[in-house]
Design an enzyme around this catalytic site. Sequence first.
Site, PDB file in Angstrom:
ATOM      1  N   TYR A 106       0.839  -1.200   0.000  1.00  0.00           N
ATOM      2  CA  TYR A 106       0.000   0.000   0.000  1.00  0.00           C
ATOM      3  C   TYR A 106       0.878   1.256   0.000  1.00  0.00           C
ATOM      4  O   TYR A 106       1.626   1.523   0.949  1.00  0.00           O
ATOM      5  CB  TYR A 106      -0.963  -0.005   1.200  1.00  0.00           C
ATOM      6  CG  TYR A 106      -1.879  -1.233   1.237  1.00  0.00           C
ATOM      7  CD1 TYR A 106      -2.051  -2.053   0.116  1.00  0.00           C
ATOM      8  CD2 TYR A 106      -2.563  -1.572   2.388  1.00  0.00           C
ATOM      9  CE1 TYR A 106      -2.874  -3.161   0.148  1.00  0.00           C
ATOM     10  CE2 TYR A 106      -3.405  -2.693   2.437  1.00  0.00           C
ATOM     11  CZ  TYR A 106      -3.544  -3.486   1.310  1.00  0.00           C
ATOM     12  OH  TYR A 106      -4.357  -4.586   1.353  1.00  0.00           O
ATOM     13  N   HIS A 160       0.518 -11.961   0.844  1.00  0.00           N
ATOM     14  CA  HIS A 160      -0.563 -11.146   0.253  1.00  0.00           C
ATOM     15  C   HIS A 160      -1.386 -11.916  -0.791  1.00  0.00           C
ATOM     16  O   HIS A 160      -2.589 -11.759  -0.876  1.00  0.00           O
ATOM     17  CB  HIS A 160       0.039  -9.876  -0.352  1.00  0.00           C
ATOM     18  CG  HIS A 160      -0.894  -8.708  -0.382  1.00  0.00           C
ATOM     19  ND1 HIS A 160      -0.491  -7.417  -0.243  1.00  0.00           N
ATOM     20  CD2 HIS A 160      -2.238  -8.642  -0.541  1.00  0.00           C
ATOM     21  CE1 HIS A 160      -1.538  -6.611  -0.318  1.00  0.00           C
ATOM     22  NE2 HIS A 160      -2.610  -7.336  -0.500  1.00  0.00           N
TER      23      HIS A 160
HETATM   24  P1  NDP Z   1     -13.926  -1.045   1.155  1.00  0.00           P
HETATM   25  O1  NDP Z   1     -15.024  -1.965   0.776  1.00  0.00           O
HETATM   26  O2  NDP Z   1     -13.509  -0.934   2.560  1.00  0.00           O
HETATM   27  O3  NDP Z   1     -14.334   0.392   0.593  1.00  0.00           O
HETATM   28  C1  NDP Z   1     -13.492   1.497   0.680  1.00  0.00           C
HETATM   29  C2  NDP Z   1     -14.098   2.604  -0.185  1.00  0.00           C
HETATM   30  O4  NDP Z   1     -15.397   2.935   0.275  1.00  0.00           O
HETATM   31  C3  NDP Z   1     -13.280   3.866  -0.153  1.00  0.00           C
HETATM   32  O5  NDP Z   1     -13.409   4.477  -1.425  1.00  0.00           O
HETATM   33  C4  NDP Z   1     -13.993   4.729   0.899  1.00  0.00           C
HETATM   34  O6  NDP Z   1     -13.825   6.082   0.581  1.00  0.00           O
HETATM   35  C5  NDP Z   1     -15.428   4.297   0.734  1.00  0.00           C
HETATM   36  N1  NDP Z   1     -16.179   4.278   2.000  1.00  0.00           N
HETATM   37  C6  NDP Z   1     -15.775   3.814   3.202  1.00  0.00           C
HETATM   38  N2  NDP Z   1     -16.747   3.946   4.121  1.00  0.00           N
HETATM   39  C7  NDP Z   1     -17.797   4.492   3.486  1.00  0.00           C
HETATM   40  C8  NDP Z   1     -19.100   4.888   3.903  1.00  0.00           C
HETATM   41  N3  NDP Z   1     -19.499   4.719   5.160  1.00  0.00           N
HETATM   42  N4  NDP Z   1     -19.926   5.447   2.984  1.00  0.00           N
HETATM   43  C9  NDP Z   1     -19.534   5.620   1.706  1.00  0.00           C
HETATM   44  N5  NDP Z   1     -18.315   5.270   1.243  1.00  0.00           N
HETATM   45  C10 NDP Z   1     -17.453   4.716   2.130  1.00  0.00           C
HETATM   46  O7  NDP Z   1     -12.703  -1.415   0.188  1.00  0.00           O
HETATM   47  P2  NDP Z   1     -11.163  -1.728   0.363  1.00  0.00           P
HETATM   48  O8  NDP Z   1     -10.751  -2.374  -0.915  1.00  0.00           O
HETATM   49  O9  NDP Z   1     -10.407  -0.560   0.825  1.00  0.00           O
HETATM   50  O10 NDP Z   1     -11.109  -2.896   1.460  1.00  0.00           O
HETATM   51  C11 NDP Z   1     -10.888  -2.663   2.842  1.00  0.00           C
HETATM   52  C12 NDP Z   1      -9.473  -3.044   3.245  1.00  0.00           C
HETATM   53  O11 NDP Z   1      -9.236  -4.427   2.995  1.00  0.00           O
HETATM   54  C13 NDP Z   1      -8.379  -2.353   2.417  1.00  0.00           C
HETATM   55  O12 NDP Z   1      -8.225  -0.996   2.728  1.00  0.00           O
HETATM   56  C14 NDP Z   1      -7.200  -3.240   2.740  1.00  0.00           C
HETATM   57  O13 NDP Z   1      -6.705  -2.944   4.031  1.00  0.00           O
HETATM   58  C15 NDP Z   1      -7.855  -4.618   2.669  1.00  0.00           C
HETATM   59  N6  NDP Z   1      -7.765  -5.223   1.326  1.00  0.00           N
HETATM   60  C16 NDP Z   1      -6.972  -6.344   1.188  1.00  0.00           C
HETATM   61  C17 NDP Z   1      -6.815  -6.942  -0.032  1.00  0.00           C
HETATM   62  C18 NDP Z   1      -5.950  -8.153  -0.132  1.00  0.00           C
HETATM   63  O14 NDP Z   1      -5.607  -8.549  -1.263  1.00  0.00           O
HETATM   64  N7  NDP Z   1      -5.587  -8.784   0.959  1.00  0.00           N
HETATM   65  C19 NDP Z   1      -7.469  -6.427  -1.255  1.00  0.00           C
HETATM   66  C20 NDP Z   1      -8.340  -5.294  -0.996  1.00  0.00           C
HETATM   67  C21 NDP Z   1      -8.474  -4.738   0.257  1.00  0.00           C
HETATM   68  P3  NDP Z   1     -13.122   7.150   1.596  1.00  0.00           P
HETATM   69  O15 NDP Z   1     -11.785   6.595   1.983  1.00  0.00           O
HETATM   70  O16 NDP Z   1     -13.034   8.375   0.741  1.00  0.00           O
HETATM   71  O17 NDP Z   1     -14.058   7.291   2.746  1.00  0.00           O
END
Ligand code: NDP
Length: 276
Positions: free
Chosen positions: A53, A111
């Site tokens: 990240y 990962h």
């Molecule tokens: P999420 O499903 O957590 O969604 C994140 C997105 O949704 C961001 O754009 C955020 O925007 C927005 N968001 C968050 N809360 C709200 C809300 N209450 N209302 C509206 N929009 C919202 O996706 P991620 O892919 O980030 O998954 C979560 C975590 O999982 C990652 O950050 C990472 O740590 C992990 N991950 C691991 C992976 C792997 O391969 N092991 C792959 C993908 C994710 P904003 O920030 O602008 O609020």
Amino acid sequence: MRSLNLPSGAQMPVFGIGTWRMGESARMRAQELDAIRHALDLGYPLIDTAEMYGEGVAEEIVGEAISGRADRPFIVSKVYPHNASRQGTIAACERSLRRMRLERIDLYLLHWRGSIPLAETFEAFHRLREAGKIADFGVSNFDLDDLEEAAALDDRSMAANQVLYCLSRRGPDFDLLPWMRRRSIPLMAYSPLDQGRLLGKSALRKLAGELGCTTAQLALAWLLAQPGVVTIPKSATRQRVEENLGALDITLSPEILAELDRAFPPPRGKQALEML
Ligand code: NDP
């Protein structure tokens, strides 16, 4: 907050903040740092990050956010598959520790599966654990066949598998999650909001309206209602960090769970694990 047992005897909280896409833009750094600090102030007990990240910058931001705090959160980080050799895993972990100013990572994951033999990565994980640099280790993006292979290498140490799992992507419900539950291996559900795509779904909006919560809270509450599941929504916005934590206060009745099953049906057969 509820927590799940890990092989080391440690407890992993079922909820935390994700950090993917953090550390990618210098312009966003202060806001991202503020969001993580705010999460910790509110009581988020876990942070999920990875060397990938922001190519290390997300871990630096995590390090800054936790530095000087009396009660540090449970920290999860991940090694890139191309770094996951016998020596490379150890070097990558040491870099992550330095960036986060930590002496130990609570849970260290591969990962995704790459070309380096799993046995090499696991050997390095064991060495890191013996040296006290990690407490537990596991994998990410492993479907059942890969996970069976990993468990065959070391059945008692496998602490978690972090995979894509949310209302709109329920593939793991068919075989992966039941298999993990039988072995008490927690499933860390990533992208619990499907990166925001889930939030506009009309069925979710309607049910959330009836319950008096937001769609994000309902999507997270559903994950929290699944035994053996941990989830890690990411937000770099204070108000959403607060909103997401509110999911912990929502108890879903059997009737609401049944309505969610109708709107987002569980799989009827094997679906290959999806990955973002
Ligand atoms: P999420 O499903 O957590 O969604 C994140 C997105 O949704 C961001 O754009 C955020 O925007 C927005 N968001 C968050 N809360 C709200 C809300 N209450 N209302 C509206 N929009 C919202 O996706 P991620 O892919 O980030 O998954 C979560 C975590 O999982 C990652 O950050 C990472 O740590 C992990 N991950 C691991 C992976 C792997 O391969 N092991 C792959 C993908 C994710 P904003 O920030 O602008 O609020």
